[in-house]
Design an enzyme around this catalytic site. Structure first.
Site, short mmCIF file in Angstrom:
data_model
loop_
_atom_site.label_atom_id
_atom_site.label_comp_id
_atom_site.label_asym_id
_atom_site.label_seq_id
_atom_site.Cartn_x
_atom_site.Cartn_y
_atom_site.Cartn_z
N VAL A 126 64.77 -2.11 54.77
CA VAL A 126 63.89 -2.81 55.94
C VAL A 126 62.51 -2.75 55.62
O VAL A 126 62.13 -1.92 55.39
CB VAL A 126 64.34 -1.85 57.32
CG1 VAL A 126 63.68 -2.69 58.48
CG2 VAL A 126 65.84 -1.87 57.64
N MET A 184 73.13 0.71 54.06
CA MET A 184 73.50 -0.75 54.30
C MET A 184 72.35 -1.64 54.28
O MET A 184 72.43 -2.74 54.22
CB MET A 184 74.29 -0.91 55.65
CG MET A 184 75.89 -0.54 55.55
SD MET A 184 76.64 -1.75 54.14
CE MET A 184 76.25 -3.25 54.98
N ASP A 220 79.08 3.59 63.72
CA ASP A 220 78.57 4.46 63.02
C ASP A 220 77.38 4.87 63.72
O ASP A 220 76.10 4.67 63.55
CB ASP A 220 77.96 3.81 61.72
CG ASP A 220 77.30 4.79 60.70
OD1 ASP A 220 77.72 5.91 60.81
OD2 ASP A 220 76.60 4.34 60.09
N LYS A 268 65.62 -7.19 57.28
CA LYS A 268 66.59 -6.20 56.45
C LYS A 268 67.48 -6.69 55.46
O LYS A 268 67.94 -8.07 55.52
CB LYS A 268 67.63 -5.71 57.58
CG LYS A 268 68.67 -4.63 56.88
CD LYS A 268 69.48 -4.02 58.19
CE LYS A 268 70.33 -2.81 57.68
NZ LYS A 268 71.03 -2.27 58.54
N GLY A 284 62.10 1.59 55.61
CA GLY A 284 63.12 2.53 55.51
C GLY A 284 64.20 2.02 54.67
O GLY A 284 64.15 0.66 54.44
N GLU A 285 65.01 2.97 54.10
CA GLU A 285 66.21 2.45 53.38
C GLU A 285 67.20 3.02 53.64
O GLU A 285 67.37 4.35 54.11
CB GLU A 285 65.66 2.53 51.95
CG GLU A 285 66.98 2.13 50.87
CD GLU A 285 66.31 2.08 49.38
OE1 GLU A 285 67.17 1.66 48.55
OE2 GLU A 285 65.23 2.33 49.23
N GLY A 286 68.40 2.48 53.81
CA GLY A 286 69.64 3.39 54.11
C GLY A 286 70.83 2.68 53.33
O GLY A 286 70.65 1.88 52.41
#
Length: 906
Positions: free
Chosen positions: A25, A22, A131, A40, A18-20
């Site tokens: 991963v 911040m 968050d 990460k 996944g990617e966000g």
């Protein structure tokens, strides 16, 4: 750069997970340990940002301090070719966002409890997530919930460099889940997480967000200004009791919001147990069983008293009734009209659960200027004390991280900060929590006051004038001087009047023991050396609602005072009886606000301390002498006598006394009017070194232990200092020196020879104190706060060489066993610990650590609370006489109403 298939360090990257905002991963295999992990990395487009890297590292450091089944485990943090990455536990499952929509209310409650447990553990470590949202919550295949991504976390006690990464004024978080304080760019604490948690739980249960603006601006407006609808409006089958738990997390005002997720988890578990058919049948058969947080006892002496207690779950009609009562009370408390016919409302506030109010030294509490919040010192069952805050409209208080050992709190005029004294310093902390800042040296602070120009006045020790410094720290200036004709020895308990220029303080004399020569003075920042006598009194003093408040003979007195013309306008009249007063510090337990709120405690000041012998198994063998105000317990080398500092009410001073165990005889050892403390016996028992303030600062003297002859000055300097240990050959005395803010407390020694040469043993930017040499004089044990909390260390003497940390749960006041094979110390939670050690000419080895005793000791700063016989089998402890329980704090609103009514009648 393609990452799949690469091997970085000993991790082979297998796939992208996944990617966000911040991080990115990946799933990887740890080749060395043969396990799957998650790596990460910063996303490529931000990898060059120094701030993002710092925040990324901050995430790892914050999360790595946490060890809880509901928090994702951090294994490691590494750098490869300029890229920072975190090695995390690989979690197989779904995010809460992916899972939502398929949850029953029961499942949602189970998940909510686990999230609350995980966040509560983080908050107890001082970590705020900031968050919380469904994407950051993973649900494993076995149903275990784990919180992810502490990338926006803020450690309360972090260094200022890290704090600037998430500084006040920056809006962080995710739209829809942010707290009102995040939306407005204000500083945040753990209660921001509680609000976001409430949003997540609300959405889990109802399937929709509590705030639903059509765009970000509208959404932000709703979060700040619009109350969320009850969950029952979306799902009518939702129990009002469950609604009440979640909606309390969504309160706009941080002080009205639920204060602890640990308590929220308790409430949810209780609700879960009581839900279903069994709960319904019990209610039908027996009716609601409720413990109200308000137990009425006395309004104007006739109506019942209001006892604020912890939160409980109530049926709707009980909640409505309580809300009406609270609304009436708060209306009287906070919206006082000019009418003089308002009733006096009296209530009591109980100590936190499993804790007591700390009362030694005249009590430690203060009302905020607006009377809405009370701060106080509470001590737990292990004897550990800290600063708490409690809104008077709330059912629970909140401890402030980093304030352990705090004394004598006082408020900033805007109610944002609390000043206090701890560890020989004056400090400040935000009332909402945050990092603690050191403002000035204060070896034994005797009160502070803060004006709107950010000037702080304080008494840094028990024998000083009133000093001035800035609320941001800086130079310290002494304002007041003693009146030598009156034999004054202390100015203390300063208090600013409303104009912020004039202030009151107590001038204490040594003329009599009764204190009838003490005076309350008025002075000004413009000419502090010119003082005006206001009235004779021997206690702290405050100004509230047109009156000066002070204590005489355990009666809280009020005397009308014209603050504009700075003069008394009436006689003193009693307001409350039997108010606790400690003559050793001339302080009574009371505080008042600008608008006529009052708190105080009744009873007799604590019964002092009792010296008692204990064995290694914790058995109390025999009490020594009678109870008294003892400090600084030091056994003679043959264990036949003990030297202690003892407060004498007639002289109102600490002097050193000796007690002989066999004959049961006390004898006074020092006689100077100055303060004398910190006795240390020479190895042959023929002399005692001690500290005396006779020259205006603590200097080191010695005297024959027989009492014959006069004192001999060993070392004098302008820095405060006190002896801690004597070398076994009698040639050198170790002492702690307080050099100031730059090097703080340092380890020094002075040679016992004609030259009297003093030299430093250890000087760093940290506090080091309590130095004691091993019997073979090859090792020195001491305490230091270099790790952020006091721990006990050992170094080679005289050096060079490394160091060994021998305590793990905090440590102070080390002592060596007579043969050097064991070190004793006090842990952070007040237990007496023993550590086996093995030494040679150059090697030091730490062996088994054992907890020997858990006794309620009087833990004063610096002085020794215990000593041990040379064989390490018996311990003389300075125990507290009073029980852990303490009387409640009495709260009075409109306390001046009766006085005004009486004055009109007269």
């Amino acid at each position: 750069m393609e990452m799949i298939g690469r091997t970085i360090s000993h991790y082979k990257i297998l796939e992208k997970l996944g990617e966000g905002g911040m991080g990115v991963v990946y799933k990887a295999k740890d080749i060395k340990l043969d396990r799957f992990v998650a790596l990460k990395f910063l996303p490529p487009h931000t990898n060059s940002s120094g701030q993002d890297k710092a925040r990324f590292i901050q995430e790892a450091k914050a999360a790595a301090t946490l060890n809880h089944p509901n928090i994702c485990t951090i294994h490691d943090i590494q750098v490869d070719d300029g890229q920072v990455f975190i090695v995390m536990e690989l979690i197989e499952g779904e995010t809460l966002k992916e899972k939502s929509g398929n949850l029953s209310i029961k499942q949602a409650i189970d998940i909510a409890i686990q999230i609350a447990d995980g966040l509560a553990a983080a908050h107890e470590k001082g970590v705020v997530h900031r968050d919380i949202k469904p994407e950051n919550i993973m649900i494993r295949k076995d149903g275990i919930v784990q919180i992810m991504d502490f990338g926006l976390a803020k450690l309360r006690a972090a260094e200022s460099r890290i704090n600037r990464l998430t500084k006040e004024g920056s809006t962080v978080g995710t739209a829809g889940y942010m707290s009102p304080e995040q939306v407005q760019g204000q500083d945040t604490d753990h209660r921001s997480d509680i609000f976001s948690y409430g949003v997540v739980v609300y959405e889990m249960i109802t399937g929709q967000l509590p705030f639903r603006g059509v765009h970000d601006t509208a959404l932000a407006y709703e979060i700040v200004n619009v109350d969320p609808p009850p969950m029952a409006s979306a799902k009518p089958e939702i129990d009002p009791a469950l609604d009440a738990i979640v909606l309390e997390c969504l309160e706009k005002d941080v002080y009205e919001r639920a204060q602890s997720l640990k308590q929220v988890a308790v409430d949810l578990r209780r609700y879960k147990r009581e839900s279903g058919k069994q709960r319904a049948s019990r209610i039908t058969a027996a009716g609601p069983r409720v413990r109200s947080p308000l137990a009425v006892s006395s309004v104007d002496g006739k109506s019942p008293e209001i006892k604020l207690s912890r939160r409980y779950i109530y049926p709707p009609w009980i909640i409505a009734s309580i809300f009406i009562v609270i609304s009436i009370v708060l209306g009287i408390l906070y919206f006082r009209p000019s009418s003089q016919e308002l009733q006096v409302i009296r209530s009591s506030i109980l100590a936190p659960e499993r804790s007591s109010f700390f009362m030694h030294g005249g009590g430690h509490l203060a009302l905020s200027p607006d009377g809405r919040i009370l701060t106080f010192i509470a001590r737990d069952s292990a004897g550990k004390s800290a600063l708490w805050v409690r809104s008077l409209s709330s059912f629970a208080g909140q401890p402030l991280i980093g304030t352990e050992g705090a004394e004598y709190p006082f408020w900033s005029p805007d109610g944002r900060f609390i000043g206090f004294f701890a560890d020989g310093k004056m400090k400040k902390v935000e009332a909402s929590g945050g990092p603690v800042q050191i403002l000035a040296d204060a070896a034994s602070g005797r009160g502070g006051t803060w004006n709107r120009a950010d000037v702080i006045l304080f008494a840094p020790n028990a024998a000083s004038g009133i000093c001035q410094t800035s609320a941001s720290g800086g130079p310290v200036k002494t304002l007041t001087k003693f009146d030598s004709l009156r034999r004054e020895d202390s100015h203390r308990w300063p208090f600013f009047l409303p104009d912020g220029r004039h202030f009151l303080f107590l001038g204490r004399t040594t003329k009599t023991g009764a204190g009838d020569q003490d005076l309350i003075y008025l002075a000004s920042l413009d000419s502090a050396e010119k003082t005006t006598t206001i009235l004779p009194a021997s206690s702290n003093i405050t100004y509230s609602a047109g009156y000066l408040l002070f204590v005489r003979e355990q009666s809280l007195m009020a005397q009308a005072f014209d603050a504009a013309h700075l003069r008394l306008t009436g006689d003193a009249v009693p307001v409350a009886e039997h108010v606790q007063y400690d003559p050793s510090v001339n302080k009574a337990i009371f505080s008042s606000s600008e608008n006529g709120m009052l708190v105080y405690q009744t009873g007799i000041a604590g019964g002092g301390r009792q010296l008692a012998w204990f064995d290694r198994g914790g058995k109390r063998l025999v009490d020594v002498g009678k109870a008294g105000d003892y400090l600084d317990v030091r056994l003679s080398p043959d264990s036949r006598r003990v030297a202690v500092a003892l407060f004498e009410p007639q002289s109102r001073n600490y002097d050193i006394w000796l007690y002989e165990f066999q004959s049961d005889v006390w004898s006074r050892f020092t006689f100077d009017p100055a303060l004398e403390r910190f006795p240390v016996w020479s190895p042959d028992g023929s002399r005692i070194a001690f500290a005396s303030s006779r020259y205006g600062h603590l200097d080191i003297f010695q005297k024959s232990s027989s009492g014959a002859g006069s004192e001999e000055l060993l070392f004098e300097s302008t820095d405060g200092k006190f002896p801690t240990g004597w070398s076994s050959d009698g040639t050198m005395l170790l002492f702690t020196s307080r050099a100031g803010l730059k090097t703080k407390d340092d380890l020094w020694a002075v040679s016992i020879s004609k030259e009297r040469k003093a030299f430093p043993l250890l000087q760093t930017e940290f506090n080091e104190s309590g130095g004691v040499l091993s019997p073979d004089r090859k090792w020195i044990a001491y305490q230091s706060d270099e790790s952020g909390t006091n721990q006990v260390y050992v170094r080679p003497y005289p050096g060079p060489g490394g160091k060994w940390q021998i305590s793990t749960t905090g440590g102070t006041r080390p002592h060596w066993r007579g043969d050097g094979k064991e070190i004793f110390y006090l842990s952070e939670d007040g237990r007496l610990m023993a550590v086996e050690v093995k030494t040679s000419s150059s090697a030091f080895e730490v062996g088994q650590v054992q907890a020997l005793l858990a006794v309620n000791l009087f833990m004063n700063i610096d002085g020794s609370a215990y000593d041990v016989t040379p064989d390490g089998r018996r311990f003389l402890l300075n125990t507290l006489v009073e029980d852990i329980t303490s009387p409640p704090i009495m709260f009075v609103s409109n306390w001046d109403g009766e006085l005004k009514k009486k004055r009109r009648t007269d």
